[in-house]
Enzyme design. Structure first.
Site, PDB file in Angstrom:
ATOM      1  N   GLU A 109       0.859  -1.175   0.000  1.00 33.57           N
ATOM      2  CA  GLU A 109       0.000   0.000   0.000  1.00 33.57           C
ATOM      3  C   GLU A 109       0.896   1.226   0.000  1.00 33.57           C
ATOM      4  O   GLU A 109       1.966   1.221   0.605  1.00 33.57           O
ATOM      5  CB  GLU A 109      -0.902   0.052   1.242  1.00 33.57           C
ATOM      6  CG  GLU A 109      -2.015  -0.967   1.256  1.00 33.57           C
ATOM      7  CD  GLU A 109      -1.584  -2.313   1.809  1.00 33.57           C
ATOM      8  OE1 GLU A 109      -2.258  -3.305   1.515  1.00 33.57           O
ATOM      9  OE2 GLU A 109      -0.551  -2.381   2.512  1.00 33.57           O
ATOM     10  N   TYR A 121       7.655   2.556  -7.084  1.00 32.38           N
ATOM     11  CA  TYR A 121       7.007   1.249  -7.223  1.00 32.38           C
ATOM     12  C   TYR A 121       6.572   1.007  -8.655  1.00 32.38           C
ATOM     13  O   TYR A 121       6.751  -0.097  -9.184  1.00 32.38           O
ATOM     14  CB  TYR A 121       5.817   1.138  -6.268  1.00 32.38           C
ATOM     15  CG  TYR A 121       6.185   1.303  -4.813  1.00 32.38           C
ATOM     16  CD1 TYR A 121       7.329   0.713  -4.277  1.00 32.38           C
ATOM     17  CD2 TYR A 121       5.409   2.068  -3.960  1.00 32.38           C
ATOM     18  CE1 TYR A 121       7.667   0.872  -2.945  1.00 32.38           C
ATOM     19  CE2 TYR A 121       5.740   2.219  -2.616  1.00 32.38           C
ATOM     20  CZ  TYR A 121       6.869   1.622  -2.119  1.00 32.38           C
ATOM     21  OH  TYR A 121       7.198   1.782  -0.807  1.00 32.38           O
TER      22      TYR A 121
END
Length: 153
Positions: A109, A121
């Protein structure tokens, strides 16, 4: 900012390291993890790793692996060392650990407001797969979490 070459190493986190980890966590995040969370992760035998440079802990990562899936729970680089590619090094290391543990996928998350982390990411092959509403504490209430995942096959 240009990436700086660091002579870093990884070391497994122990309970004795929690104080230094907490210091880094508190300097890096507005809503840091508690001492109890780190202690529970170590006691539960999650993959808890330190990123060290010249004998100092400058980052840490926490990974949970079960039933063929892994979850990158925490990634932190001390603010004085951010912007030098060390976050990438740390995430890549945690992904490699997930692969060694035979995980077929990895999830995490990230706050939508943390654009730098999101871009990292994304550049490492994670894809946005969902939203967790009101997941994070924020200065003015709660903030959603973007759920990101990557296949490791």
């Amino acid at each position: 900012m240009a990436t700086v070459a660091f002579d870093y190493q990884f070391q497994r986190m122990s309970l004795a390291d929690v104080e230094q980890v907490l210091e880094n966590e508190r300097r890096s995040y507005s809503h840091p993890w508690s001492e109890g969370i780190f202690r529970d992760c170590i006691k539960s035998e999650y993959d808890c790793w330190l990123l060290q440079y010249t004998g100092n802990t400058i980052g840490h990562g926490i990974l949970s692996v079960a039933a063929g899936e892994s979850h990158l729970l925490n990634v932190c680089v001390h603010p004085d060392y951010q912007g030098n590619g060390l976050g990438r090094v740390l995430v890549e290391y945690m992904v490699e650990l997930a692969q060694l543990r035979r995980a077929q996928s990895i999830f995490l998350e990230v706050r939508p407001s943390n654009v730098t982390a999101y871009k990292l990411y994304d550049s490492l092959g994670f894809n946005e797969i969902g939203i967790r509403s009101n997941y994070y504490p924020a200065e003015n209430g709660r903030e959603d979490a973007l759920v990101m995942g990557r296949e490791l096959l």
